[in-house]
Design a protein around this motif. Structure first.
Motif, PDB file in Angstrom:
ATOM      1  N   GLY A 111       0.800  -1.217   0.000  1.00 41.50           N
ATOM      2  CA  GLY A 111       0.000   0.000   0.000  1.00 41.50           C
ATOM      3  C   GLY A 111       0.829   1.261   0.000  1.00 41.50           C
ATOM      4  N   PRO A 112       0.155   2.420  -0.034  1.00 40.02           N
ATOM      5  CA  PRO A 112       0.855   3.702  -0.108  1.00 40.02           C
ATOM      6  C   PRO A 112       1.315   4.246   1.243  1.00 40.02           C
ATOM      7  CG  PRO A 112      -1.500   4.068  -0.237  1.00 40.02           C
ATOM      8  CD  PRO A 112      -1.311   2.582  -0.189  1.00 40.02           C
ATOM      9  N   ALA A 113       0.935   3.575   2.328  1.00 38.79           N
ATOM     10  CA  ALA A 113       1.295   4.033   3.667  1.00 38.79           C
ATOM     11  C   ALA A 113       1.387   2.830   4.588  1.00 38.79           C
ATOM     12  CB  ALA A 113       0.255   5.027   4.193  1.00 38.79           C
ATOM     13  N   ALA A 114       1.902   3.050   5.775  1.00 43.58           N
ATOM     14  CA  ALA A 114       1.967   1.964   6.751  1.00 43.58           C
ATOM     15  C   ALA A 114       0.561   1.529   7.140  1.00 43.58           C
ATOM     16  CB  ALA A 114       2.732   2.424   7.988  1.00 43.58           C
ATOM     17  N   ALA A 115       0.449   0.257   7.483  1.00 43.32           N
ATOM     18  CA  ALA A 115      -0.819  -0.295   7.986  1.00 43.32           C
ATOM     19  C   ALA A 115      -1.979  -0.065   7.026  1.00 43.32           C
ATOM     20  CB  ALA A 115      -1.142   0.298   9.356  1.00 43.32           C
ATOM     21  N   SER A 116      -1.731  -0.299   5.753  1.00 40.11           N
ATOM     22  CA  SER A 116      -2.781  -0.071   4.751  1.00 40.11           C
ATOM     23  C   SER A 116      -4.020  -0.907   5.021  1.00 40.11           C
ATOM     24  CB  SER A 116      -2.239  -0.367   3.354  1.00 40.11           C
ATOM     25  OG  SER A 116      -1.233   0.550   2.999  1.00 40.11           O
ATOM     26  N   ALA A 117      -3.824  -2.154   5.463  1.00 37.76           N
ATOM     27  CA  ALA A 117      -4.979  -3.004   5.759  1.00 37.76           C
ATOM     28  C   ALA A 117      -5.743  -2.483   6.967  1.00 37.76           C
ATOM     29  CB  ALA A 117      -4.530  -4.446   5.990  1.00 37.76           C
ATOM     30  N   VAL A 118      -5.018  -2.101   8.021  1.00 37.02           N
ATOM     31  CA  VAL A 118      -5.666  -1.577   9.222  1.00 37.02           C
ATOM     32  C   VAL A 118      -6.503  -0.343   8.878  1.00 37.02           C
ATOM     33  CG1 VAL A 118      -5.278  -0.553  11.501  1.00 37.02           C
ATOM     34  CG2 VAL A 118      -3.883  -2.488  10.747  1.00 37.02           C
ATOM     35  N   ARG A 119      -6.001   0.484   7.994  1.00 34.69           N
ATOM     36  CA  ARG A 119      -6.725   1.709   7.620  1.00 34.69           C
ATOM     37  C   ARG A 119      -8.067   1.395   6.956  1.00 34.69           C
ATOM     38  NH1 ARG A 119      -3.128   6.162   7.806  1.00 34.69           N
ATOM     39  NH2 ARG A 119      -0.954   5.500   8.076  1.00 34.69           N
ATOM     40  N   GLU A 120      -8.185   0.212   6.358  1.00 37.32           N
ATOM     41  CA  GLU A 120      -9.445  -0.146   5.697  1.00 37.32           C
ATOM     42  C   GLU A 120     -10.534  -0.510   6.705  1.00 37.32           C
ATOM     43  OE1 GLU A 120      -9.395  -2.602   2.271  1.00 37.32           O
ATOM     44  OE2 GLU A 120      -7.421  -1.903   1.609  1.00 37.32           O
ATOM     45  N   TRP A 121     -10.145  -0.769   7.938  1.00 40.68           N
ATOM     46  CA  TRP A 121     -11.167  -0.933   8.991  1.00 40.68           C
ATOM     47  C   TRP A 121     -10.924   0.099  10.093  1.00 40.68           C
ATOM     48  CZ3 TRP A 121      -8.799  -2.518  13.554  1.00 40.68           C
ATOM     49  CH2 TRP A 121      -7.616  -3.249  13.447  1.00 40.68           C
ATOM     50  N   SER A 122     -10.587   1.281   9.679  1.00 41.95           N
ATOM     51  CA  SER A 122     -10.253   2.357  10.625  1.00 41.95           C
ATOM     52  C   SER A 122     -11.410   2.727  11.542  1.00 41.95           C
ATOM     53  CB  SER A 122      -9.780   3.597   9.860  1.00 41.95           C
ATOM     54  OG  SER A 122     -10.803   4.074   9.008  1.00 41.95           O
ATOM     55  N   HIS A 123     -12.652   2.461  11.115  1.00 40.86           N
ATOM     56  CA  HIS A 123     -13.824   2.814  11.914  1.00 40.86           C
ATOM     57  C   HIS A 123     -14.126   1.805  13.013  1.00 40.86           C
ATOM     58  CE1 HIS A 123     -15.026   0.083   8.739  1.00 40.86           C
ATOM     59  NE2 HIS A 123     -16.117  -0.229   9.415  1.00 40.86           N
ATOM     60  N   VAL A 124     -13.463   0.659  12.986  1.00 39.68           N
ATOM     61  CA  VAL A 124     -13.746  -0.402  13.956  1.00 39.68           C
ATOM     62  C   VAL A 124     -12.872  -0.217  15.186  1.00 39.68           C
ATOM     63  CG1 VAL A 124     -13.720  -2.888  14.368  1.00 39.68           C
ATOM     64  CG2 VAL A 124     -14.409  -1.997  12.120  1.00 39.68           C
ATOM     65  N   ARG A 125     -13.481  -0.298  16.366  1.00 38.77           N
ATOM     66  CA  ARG A 125     -12.723  -0.170  17.610  1.00 38.77           C
ATOM     67  C   ARG A 125     -12.172  -1.529  18.025  1.00 38.77           C
ATOM     68  NH1 ARG A 125     -11.954   4.003  20.343  1.00 38.77           N
ATOM     69  NH2 ARG A 125     -13.590   5.087  19.174  1.00 38.77           N
ATOM     70  N   LEU A 126     -10.925  -1.559  18.435  1.00 40.08           N
ATOM     71  CA  LEU A 126     -10.311  -2.802  18.862  1.00 40.08           C
ATOM     72  C   LEU A 126     -10.807  -3.213  20.237  1.00 40.08           C
ATOM     73  CD1 LEU A 126      -7.967  -1.201  17.018  1.00 40.08           C
ATOM     74  CD2 LEU A 126      -6.714  -3.268  17.608  1.00 40.08           C
ATOM     75  N   PHE A 127     -10.748  -4.515  20.557  1.00 38.35           N
ATOM     76  CA  PHE A 127     -11.124  -4.949  21.901  1.00 38.35           C
ATOM     77  C   PHE A 127      -9.902  -5.148  22.779  1.00 38.35           C
ATOM     78  CE2 PHE A 127     -11.824  -8.781  19.139  1.00 38.35           C
ATOM     79  CZ  PHE A 127     -10.656  -9.445  19.447  1.00 38.35           C
ATOM     80  N   SER A 128      -8.724  -4.733  22.304  1.00 42.31           N
ATOM     81  CA  SER A 128      -7.520  -4.684  23.123  1.00 42.31           C
ATOM     82  C   SER A 128      -7.219  -3.223  23.444  1.00 42.31           C
ATOM     83  CB  SER A 128      -6.330  -5.294  22.378  1.00 42.31           C
ATOM     84  OG  SER A 128      -6.524  -6.669  22.140  1.00 42.31           O
ATOM     85  N   THR A 129      -6.653  -2.977  24.606  1.00 41.94           N
ATOM     86  CA  THR A 129      -6.298  -1.609  24.987  1.00 41.94           C
ATOM     87  C   THR A 129      -4.957  -1.226  24.377  1.00 41.94           C
ATOM     88  OG1 THR A 129      -5.094  -2.304  26.963  1.00 41.94           O
ATOM     89  CG2 THR A 129      -7.477  -1.913  27.193  1.00 41.94           C
ATOM     90  N   TRP A 130      -4.639   0.059  24.444  1.00 40.36           N
ATOM     91  CA  TRP A 130      -3.351   0.530  23.954  1.00 40.36           C
ATOM     92  C   TRP A 130      -2.198  -0.210  24.642  1.00 40.36           C
ATOM     93  CZ3 TRP A 130      -1.793   2.709  19.793  1.00 40.36           C
ATOM     94  CH2 TRP A 130      -2.570   3.660  19.119  1.00 40.36           C
ATOM     95  N   GLY A 131      -2.394  -0.590  25.887  1.00 35.68           N
ATOM     96  CA  GLY A 131      -1.344  -1.295  26.610  1.00 35.68           C
ATOM     97  C   GLY A 131      -0.986  -2.632  26.000  1.00 35.68           C
ATOM     98  N   GLU A 132      -1.880  -3.185  25.194  1.00 34.40           N
ATOM     99  CA  GLU A 132      -1.662  -4.489  24.557  1.00 34.40           C
ATOM    100  C   GLU A 132      -1.374  -4.365  23.067  1.00 34.40           C
ATOM    101  OE1 GLU A 132      -4.920  -6.696  27.456  1.00 34.40           O
ATOM    102  OE2 GLU A 132      -5.532  -5.566  25.682  1.00 34.40           O
ATOM    103  N   LEU A 133      -1.259  -3.144  22.567  1.00 37.38           N
ATOM    104  CA  LEU A 133      -1.172  -2.938  21.121  1.00 37.38           C
ATOM    105  C   LEU A 133       0.144  -2.331  20.652  1.00 37.38           C
ATOM    106  CD1 LEU A 133      -4.805  -1.635  20.509  1.00 37.38           C
ATOM    107  CD2 LEU A 133      -3.873  -3.852  19.822  1.00 37.38           C
ATOM    108  N   THR A 134       1.075  -2.128  21.556  1.00 35.49           N
ATOM    109  CA  THR A 134       2.377  -1.605  21.168  1.00 35.49           C
ATOM    110  C   THR A 134       3.456  -2.605  21.566  1.00 35.49           C
ATOM    111  OG1 THR A 134       2.631  -0.386  23.246  1.00 35.49           O
ATOM    112  CG2 THR A 134       1.650   0.805  21.386  1.00 35.49           C
ATOM    113  N   ASP A 135       4.531  -2.629  20.804  1.00 39.56           N
ATOM    114  CA  ASP A 135       5.616  -3.578  21.016  1.00 39.56           C
ATOM    115  C   ASP A 135       6.780  -2.898  21.734  1.00 39.56           C
ATOM    116  OD1 ASP A 135       7.119  -6.184  20.083  1.00 39.56           O
ATOM    117  OD2 ASP A 135       8.425  -4.489  19.585  1.00 39.56           O
ATOM    118  N   PRO A 136       7.410  -3.549  22.710  1.00 39.35           N
ATOM    119  CA  PRO A 136       8.493  -2.924  23.479  1.00 39.35           C
ATOM    120  C   PRO A 136       9.665  -2.435  22.628  1.00 39.35           C
ATOM    121  CG  PRO A 136       7.711  -4.878  24.605  1.00 39.35           C
ATOM    122  CD  PRO A 136       7.036  -4.867  23.273  1.00 39.35           C
ATOM    123  N   ALA A 137      10.107  -3.241  21.670  1.00 43.87           N
ATOM    124  CA  ALA A 137      11.222  -2.816  20.823  1.00 43.87           C
ATOM    125  C   ALA A 137      10.821  -1.619  19.964  1.00 43.87           C
ATOM    126  CB  ALA A 137      11.694  -3.967  19.941  1.00 43.87           C
TER     127      ALA A 137
END
Length: 460
Positions: free
Chosen positions: A37-63
């Motif tokens: 795609g033309p940007a990062a997370a192109s697939a995620v952007r296609e469901w940008s309106h959907v709220r995740l059931f994980s919190t921010w604390g579970e959605l970022t990687d330490p590295a």
């Protein structure tokens, strides 16, 4: 350039792919991320309106957080739930920006092999670098070489069809103008107009189907005539709506309860034990779903097919993969995630050994590693890439030290033979309708044995 000097190519600039790149950088290994795609997370952007059931604390990687720290990036409130759009804009794109020219956009991988060796050649195979063919956004063809390959391309581009056989239902392709394979963004006025005041069929039994039912119910409260028919291949049981209040991911449990409310409040009917064989066009242009048993549902204006996704393995045809014949997941991982054997139990910790293939040096990670199995969590992907990148670096001690704690409720999805109408009834102690039929649950429901046996807010 020696093979060791070649980059590790990561396919896909989504959550798992970018995390893999961050881990490689941390270990002093040069990654090259190829994003179609033309940007990062192109697939995620296609469901940008959907709220995740994980919190921010579970959605970022330490590295990844370490790589982002010098840029002034601030981690969002770890207790809040982002949408797909938030995830892409507030974390994934900044991470890709921090990786700089290690990420190439508009680069679609069309083939992966060993240099000078098709899949049948054994001689010196393991000593040859990987070769990848790709096409650029302007149509040019290129090839490049890699020391190892991490395929984090996901499954978003390959949704499963409506047909219960795994093949498109007869007439499904011809009815494409009234079918979507994504959760509609009903906050978009143009999309809302397509479903408001209409009768829509929702095919599927997972979190995406819950989301569609809940949002259609919201529309129905303000737009008369809006109604959903929930098409289920199994019966309705206490586990149909997920873990509910017992789910260790509260937002996921709430999503299931919202779907239950949609049917309890009369905004949706449930067609149970219905396996779609054909989709026919009525005289007025609406669609009629026809089941394998000959049943025909009343015409609907739109069909929302949310039957899961499957991995695109076409560009890996020259690679020797070891995949489970059912799930299309790595053979060592498949038994740990197989929904035919697991009923919302914990997925065992897994890393590079469960993700390895006969072809050494290539790994499928993230959503793609699960093949057709449901409910993958971001934290699973982050632990996968931590282990895989350690293995690529030769640090087997770290690679084998896989530590992963997942919520115990609803991780694996399904219960027993989850596509069997009778299976849901068995695990609930026979509390559900014994035969496939159309029922309405809750307000205004007819007083029949089937309706009386349907689950209430307290379950079975």
């Amino acid at each position: 350039m020696s093979e060791q000097q070649l980059p590790v190519v990561v396919i896909g600039a989504g959550p798992a792919g970018l995390a893999a790149a961050a881990h490689l950088v941390e270990r002093g290994i040069e990654p090259l991320v190829l994003e179609a795609g033309p940007a990062a997370a192109s697939a995620v952007r296609e469901w940008s309106h959907v709220r995740l059931f994980s919190t921010w604390g579970e959605l970022t990687d330490p590295a990844a957080e370490k790589l982002l720290a010098p840029t002034g990036w601030t981690k969002p409130d770890t207790t809040t739930y982002p949408s797909g759009g938030d995830w892409a804009e507030l974390y994934l794109q900044p991470l890709a920006d921090a990786l700089g020219d290690r990420v190439r956009y508009g680069a679609r991988v069309t083939g992966v092999s060993r240099t000078g060796r098709d899949r049948i050649v054994d001689a010196d195979r393991a000593t040859q670098p990987f070769v990848l063919h790709l096409t650029t956004a302007d149509g040019r063809e290129e090839r490049l070489f890699a020391h190892a390959v991490i395929d984090a391309s996901g499954t978003w581009t390959a949704p499963s069809p409506a047909g219960a056989s795994g093949l498109p239902a007869l007439g499904e392709k011809a009815a494409a103008d009234r079918i979507t394979y994504r959760v509609p963004d009903l906050k978009d006025p143009a999309v809302r107009a397509r479903y408001a005041g209409k009768r829509s069929a929702v095919i599927g039994s997972g979190a995406s189907a819950f989301t569609a039912l809940a949002t259609l119910a919201d529309v129905a409260q303000g737009e008369s005539g809006t109604h959903a028919v929930w098409v289920l291949r199994r019966g309705i049981s206490g586990s149909t709506f997920g873990g509910g209040e017992a789910d260790q991911l509260p937002a996921r449990g709430a999503l299931g309860l919202a779907a239950k409310a949609a049917v309890d409040n009369g905004y949706a009917d449930a067609a149970t034990g219905f396996r779609t064989e054909a989709i026919e066009r009525a005289d007025d242009g609406r669609l009629v779903l026809v089941g394998e048993d000959g049943r025909r549902l009343d015409p609907v204006d739109e069909v929302i097919v949310l039957t899961g996704f499957r991995p695109d393995l076409s560009f890996l045809s020259e690679i020797r993969l070891g995949l489970d014949e059912r799930l299309q997941a790595p053979v060592e991982l498949a038994p740990l995630i197989d929904p035919n054997q697991h009923s919302c139990g914990t997925v065992y910790p897994h890393g590079h050994r469960e993700l390895s293939h006969p072809e050494q040096g290539i790994y499928l990670v993230g959503m793609k590693s699960y093949g057709r199995a449901p409910t993958f969590l971001a934290m699973t992907g982050y632990e996968q890439v931590r282990s895989v990148t350690a293995a690529i670096a030769g640090d087997l001690e770290s690679a084998d030290r896989v530590e992963l704690t997942l919520p115990e409720t609803g991780v694996c999805g399904g219960a027993g033979l989850f596509d069997d109408p009778a299976a849901g009834q068995a695990d609930a102690g026979g509390c559900c309708a014994p035969a496939p039929q159309l029922v309405q649950i809750g307000i205004g429901a007819p007083t029949t044995a089937a309706a009386a046996q349907a689950p209430s807010s307290s379950g079975c």
